[in-house]
Write an enzyme that holds these catalytic residues in place. Structure first.
Site, PDB file in Angstrom:
ATOM      1  N   PRO A   1       0.791  -1.182  -0.023  1.00  0.00           N
ATOM      2  CA  PRO A   1       0.007  -0.101   0.089  1.00  0.00           C
ATOM      3  C   PRO A   1       0.923   1.227   0.020  1.00  0.00           C
ATOM      4  CG  PRO A   1      -0.039  -0.990   2.238  1.00  0.00           C
ATOM      5  CD  PRO A   1       0.675  -1.900   1.193  1.00  0.00           C
TER       6      PRO A   1
ATOM      7  N   GLN B   1      -6.073  -1.381   2.708  1.00  0.00           N
ATOM      8  CA  GLN B   1      -5.281  -0.980   3.771  1.00  0.00           C
ATOM      9  C   GLN B   1      -5.947   0.076   4.590  1.00  0.00           C
ATOM     10  OE1 GLN B   1      -2.925   2.041   3.835  1.00  0.00           O
ATOM     11  NE2 GLN B   1      -2.892   1.810   6.286  1.00  0.00           N
TER      12      GLN B   1
ATOM     13  N   TYR C   1      -5.541   2.897   8.229  1.00  0.00           N
ATOM     14  CA  TYR C   1      -4.924   3.287   9.311  1.00  0.00           C
ATOM     15  C   TYR C   1      -6.162   3.452  10.236  1.00  0.00           C
ATOM     16  CZ  TYR C   1      -0.673   4.518   6.696  1.00  0.00           C
ATOM     17  OH  TYR C   1       0.630   4.528   6.125  1.00  0.00           O
TER      18      TYR C   1
ATOM     19  N   LYS D   1      -0.434  -5.092   9.498  1.00  0.00           N
ATOM     20  CA  LYS D   1       1.026  -4.705   8.751  1.00  0.00           C
ATOM     21  C   LYS D   1       1.665  -3.785   9.661  1.00  0.00           C
ATOM     22  CE  LYS D   1       2.650  -2.256   4.535  1.00  0.00           C
ATOM     23  NZ  LYS D   1       3.008  -0.841   5.252  1.00  0.00           N
TER      24      LYS D   1
ATOM     25  N   SER E   1       6.949  -5.593   8.697  1.00  0.00           N
ATOM     26  CA  SER E   1       7.427  -4.307   8.022  1.00  0.00           C
ATOM     27  C   SER E   1       7.871  -3.338   8.890  1.00  0.00           C
ATOM     28  CB  SER E   1       6.131  -3.797   7.186  1.00  0.00           C
ATOM     29  OG  SER E   1       6.368  -2.731   6.700  1.00  0.00           O
TER      30      SER E   1
ATOM     31  N   HIS F   1       7.647  -0.484   7.379  1.00  0.00           N
ATOM     32  CA  HIS F   1       7.263   0.777   6.776  1.00  0.00           C
ATOM     33  C   HIS F   1       8.166   1.463   5.462  1.00  0.00           C
ATOM     34  CE1 HIS F   1       3.260   3.183   7.123  1.00  0.00           C
ATOM     35  NE2 HIS F   1       3.921   3.833   6.312  1.00  0.00           N
TER      36      HIS F   1
ATOM     37  N   GLY G   1      12.805  -3.080   0.978  1.00  0.00           N
ATOM     38  CA  GLY G   1      13.980  -3.221   0.106  1.00  0.00           C
ATOM     39  C   GLY G   1      13.991  -4.435  -0.871  1.00  0.00           C
TER      40      GLY G   1
ATOM     41  N   ARG H   1       7.982   1.071  -3.409  1.00  0.00           N
ATOM     42  CA  ARG H   1       8.409   1.977  -4.352  1.00  0.00           C
ATOM     43  C   ARG H   1       8.643   1.915  -5.805  1.00  0.00           C
ATOM     44  NH1 ARG H   1      10.980   2.492   0.603  1.00  0.00           N
ATOM     45  NH2 ARG H   1      10.985   4.427   1.671  1.00  0.00           N
TER      46      ARG H   1
HETATM   47  C1  LIG Z   1       5.052   6.615  -1.202  1.00  0.00           C
HETATM   48  C2  LIG Z   1       4.868   5.448  -0.008  1.00  0.00           C
HETATM   49  C3  LIG Z   1       3.655   5.645   0.765  1.00  0.00           C
HETATM   50  C4  LIG Z   1       3.429   4.796   1.527  1.00  0.00           C
HETATM   51  N1  LIG Z   1       1.988   4.809   2.202  1.00  0.00           N
HETATM   52  C5  LIG Z   1       1.676   3.884   2.737  1.00  0.00           C
HETATM   53  C6  LIG Z   1       0.278   3.788   3.133  1.00  0.00           C
HETATM   54  O1  LIG Z   1      -0.664   4.563   2.893  1.00  0.00           O
HETATM   55  N2  LIG Z   1       0.223   2.833   4.268  1.00  0.00           N
HETATM   56  C7  LIG Z   1       1.126   1.667   4.446  1.00  0.00           C
HETATM   57  O2  LIG Z   1       0.621   0.795   5.151  1.00  0.00           O
HETATM   58  N3  LIG Z   1       2.361   1.770   4.172  1.00  0.00           N
HETATM   59  C8  LIG Z   1       2.570   2.800   3.266  1.00  0.00           C
HETATM   60  N4  LIG Z   1       3.963   2.857   2.764  1.00  0.00           N
HETATM   61  C9  LIG Z   1       4.716   1.802   3.268  1.00  0.00           C
HETATM   62  C10 LIG Z   1       4.744   0.443   2.113  1.00  0.00           C
HETATM   63  O3  LIG Z   1       3.313  -0.120   2.185  1.00  0.00           O
HETATM   64  C11 LIG Z   1       5.761  -0.611   2.198  1.00  0.00           C
HETATM   65  O4  LIG Z   1       5.679  -1.097   3.646  1.00  0.00           O
HETATM   66  C12 LIG Z   1       6.991  -0.200   2.094  1.00  0.00           C
HETATM   67  O5  LIG Z   1       7.098   0.783   0.883  1.00  0.00           O
HETATM   68  C13 LIG Z   1       7.858  -1.365   1.256  1.00  0.00           C
HETATM   69  O6  LIG Z   1       9.307  -0.972   1.170  1.00  0.00           O
HETATM   70  P1  LIG Z   1       9.926  -0.732  -0.211  1.00  0.00           P
HETATM   71  O7  LIG Z   1       9.337   0.666  -0.822  1.00  0.00           O
HETATM   72  O8  LIG Z   1      11.319  -0.663   0.008  1.00  0.00           O
HETATM   73  O9  LIG Z   1       9.514  -1.795  -1.148  1.00  0.00           O
HETATM   74  C14 LIG Z   1       4.268   3.785   1.760  1.00  0.00           C
HETATM   75  C15 LIG Z   1       5.597   3.533   1.205  1.00  0.00           C
HETATM   76  C16 LIG Z   1       5.889   4.601   0.409  1.00  0.00           C
HETATM   77  C17 LIG Z   1       7.255   4.532  -0.176  1.00  0.00           C
END
Ligand SMILES: Cc1cc2nc3c(=O)[nH]c(=O)nc-3n(C[C@H](O)[C@H](O)[C@H](O)COP(=O)(O)O)c2cc1C
Length: 402
Positions: A91, A140, A142, A267, A289, A291, A324, A346
């Site tokens: 998400p 997802q 919050y 999560k 995670s 985040h 990652g 990302r």
């Molecule tokens: C731009 C951005 C916005 C995100 N927004 C949320 C979100 O709204 N809810 C959430 O649970 N995680 C959010 N995340 C975390 C991602 O769900 C995820 O845990 C994380 O991006 C995984 O790492 P990676 O980008 O290295 O793959 C966000 C991450 C990014 C990069």
């Protein structure tokens, strides 16, 4: 007459994108600085962001050879459904600012590829629209701070037809995102000369994403944080309602479990003790995670705690992870350490930004192809064979001695 099925041609702008990291380079040139900074950045000094990558480099493979790998099958079963490959789209909030109709683009590409996509609660397209794409999309949330607002949101998500709810629980208070301040990002974005300049020097994004959205759909708002509409994405004086969440506790999870009849995934778990409480509270799955390094900077990589959590839960519910993952080899390492499934964040936003649904499809293809190829090189035909003994921890004490 026999017709030969050929793979769809890769659009020209994607031909030079050979791996997921290439999307980041392309997105840096496409997105205005505040938006690229919001997506790429993390909290404080980016220590967790870096650890999320370096943890993967601490494992190497021990391949087996001359085993018949001609029938490789990278599909995986999760929650009673067979997915084409063991990763989904994590998400990510505000996707529709980075990419035109971002959440829909991600959901459609995921549905086409038979992988799950988790729609963020901090999104700018109504969840009802994304639900129509089909059951590839999970939602997802919050948690709002007050029980009546929690229940109203759950009712709305259920009415829209989502079967899987992901509760993100690692946001008790807002993170320190200095990177956002440095790059000029805020929610809402505040109109000013610098923001206008940032948009002017990224004309393709300004025309194809921002103005296109404004003309066809009006000013985007936070549509899904609560049961009711939230703040607009661009405003001089409006404040976004983040709600107070620092009092939330496991009793709120119990309330949700009683009320939500669908699948419930939690999560943002990093400690095995929390994983056990979550399991005992009746969740159906856990996503380990940090985040993407965007909350508590200095939190270790999820990969480092994954084996401990998998051992503590002992197969009773699926343990998934994110953070990652950029290569098929990373996916295989996570599975080797016990993950039932992984999510990638990302790179998929970058892909949606630079090339829409075709871009996300290309990103999914790249990662799936890497997994399939690496299974062959590793000597496994099924992901069930991706066990810990195929990995070697590259620390001095774990190295082979003879
Ligand atoms: C731009 C951005 C916005 C995100 N927004 C949320 C979100 O709204 N809810 C959430 O649970 N995680 C959010 N995340 C975390 C991602 O769900 C995820 O845990 C994380 O991006 C995984 O790492 P990676 O980008 O290295 O793959 C966000 C991450 C990014 C990069």
């Amino acid at each position: 007459m026999k017709t030969r099925k050929t793979a769809p041609a890769i659009p020209r702008r994607l031909r030079r994108i050979l791996c997921l990291d290439d999307f980041e380079i392309a997105a840096r040139h496409y997105l205005p600085r505040p938006i690229f900074g919001y997506v790429s950045g993390a909290a404080e000094s980016n220590a967790s962001l870096r650890d999320n990558r370096s943890a993967f480099a601490e494992y190497g493979f021990v391949p087996r050879v001359l085993v018949d790998v001609s029938q490789r099958n990278p599909s995986v079963e999760l929650f009673g459904r067979t997915y084409a490959t063991p990763f989904g789209i994590a998400p990510m909030g505000i996707s529709a600012l980075a990419a035109y109709r971002g959440d829909l683009v991600l959901a459609r590409a995921a549905a086409d590829a038979n992988i799950p996509m988790v729609m963020s609660g901090s999104s700018l397209i109504r969840l009802e629209e994304v639900a129509k794409v089909g059951d590839a999309a999970w939602f997802q949330a919050y948690l709002p701070g007050e029980p009546d607002r929690i229940l109203a949101l759950l009712e709305r998500v259920e009415r829209a037809g989502f079967e899987t709810l992901v509760l993100t629980v690692d946001t008790a208070v807002l993170a320190n995102r200095e990177n956002n301040i440095r790059s000029g990002f805020s929610t809402p974005l505040r109109p000013c000369l610098r923001l206008a300049w940032d948009g002017m020097i990224r004309p393709r994004w300004t025309l194809n994403t921002f103005l296109h959205t404004l003309l066809k759909h009006g000013m985007p708002h936070f549509e899904n944080s609560y049961a009711t509409r939230g703040a607009p994405i661009l405003a001089r004086n409006v404040m976004r309602d983040f709600g107070a969440r620092d009092h939330l506790n496991w009793r709120h999870l119990e309330l949700i479990r009683q009320r939500w009849k669908g699948r419930l995934v939690i999560k943002g778990i990093m400690a095995k003790e929390d994983a056990c409480i979550a399991r005992d509270s009746g969740v159906d799955g856990i996503i380990v995670s940090n985040h993407g390094g965007r909350q508590l900077d200095g939190t270790v990589s999820p990969l480092r705690v994954l084996p401990t959590i998998v051992n503590a839960i002992a197969g009773s519910i699926p343990i998934m992870m994110d953070g990652g993952i950029r290569r098929g080899s990373d996916v295989l390492k996570a599975l080797g350490l016990g993950a039932a499934f992984v999510f990638v964040g990302r790179p998929f936003i970058y892909a949606a930004a630079v090339a829409g649904q075709a871009g996300v499809g290309h990103a999914i293809d790249i990662l799936s192809t890497e997994i399939n190829r690496n299974m062959g090189l590793l000597g496994i035909s099924s992901l069930a064979d991706m066990q810990e003994h195929r990995l070697l921890k590259l620390s001095a004490e774990a190295r082979c001695r003879d």
